[in-house]
Design a protein around this motif. Structure first.
Motif, PDB file in Angstrom:
ATOM      1  N   GLN A 148      32.961  34.090  44.621  1.00 25.57           N
ATOM      2  CA  GLN A 148      34.155  33.937  43.803  1.00 25.57           C
ATOM      3  C   GLN A 148      35.226  33.092  44.481  1.00 25.57           C
ATOM      4  N   ALA A 208      38.806  33.362  45.864  1.00 21.73           N
ATOM      5  CA  ALA A 208      39.585  34.512  46.342  1.00 21.73           C
ATOM      6  C   ALA A 208      40.600  34.086  47.395  1.00 21.73           C
ATOM      7  N   GLY A 263      39.786  34.442  41.128  1.00 17.22           N
ATOM      8  CA  GLY A 263      38.938  35.424  40.454  1.00 17.22           C
ATOM      9  C   GLY A 263      37.761  34.837  39.702  1.00 17.22           C
TER      10      GLY A 263
END
Length: 158
Positions: A139, A141, A24
């Motif tokens: 990001q 992820a 995240g």
């Protein structure tokens, strides 16, 4: 091979736990290849400007997990250079904790860490991606990737 049924080494578990701790984390602002977390990943490989950071994320994770990165993991932010420099660590069959390498041609690649092997796919955690699976995301992820799309895997753990 399923992660739940596979007994992992301490190093594999450290790699996965370290990568998961970054889940995240995002670029600030989105699309900038920059921000506090991304800067840390990039600086770990000596890059001090906004740049693609999936390989730097892998290097950072390995270093944080205690893998002897200077002797084992190539210190580079370039995916295909990492693949080229790590010939002694190439494996064909992925396991949790391995690094996957994808080659998009024209010198462009993408990389991340294998969390689990599920049939013909790998479940991964990777930097510089997003929910669409881009190699230029924003990001850290989780993704699912076909094993067939990878040129190979690197095993830096024992």
């Amino acid at each position: 091979l399923n992660q739940e049924r596979y007994e992992m080494t301490e190093q594999q578990q450290k790699i996965i736990n370290t990568a998961n701790s970054q889940l995240g984390k995002e670029e600030i602002p989105k699309g900038s290849n920059w921000g506090p977390h991304v800067q840390g990943y990039l600086q770990s490989v000596g890059i001090t400007f906004p740049a693609s950071w999936c390989a730097a994320f892998v290097y950072w994770v390995m270093r944080q997990a205690g893998i002897t990165v200077t002797a084992v993991v190539p210190k580079t932010g370039v995916v295909l250079k990492m693949w080229q420099m790590a010939k002694d660590y190439r494996v064909k069959t992925p396991q949790p904790g391995d690094v996957f390498i994808m080659d998009y041609g024209k010198g462009l690649g993408h990389t991340g860490i294998v969390l689990a092997v599920e049939g013909a796919n790998i479940r991964t955690i990777e930097g510089n991606t997003n929910s669409d699976g881009s190699r230029e995301g924003y990001q850290v992820a989780n993704r699912v990737r076909p094993i067939s799309k990878c040129v190979g895997f690197l095993r830096f753990w024992k």
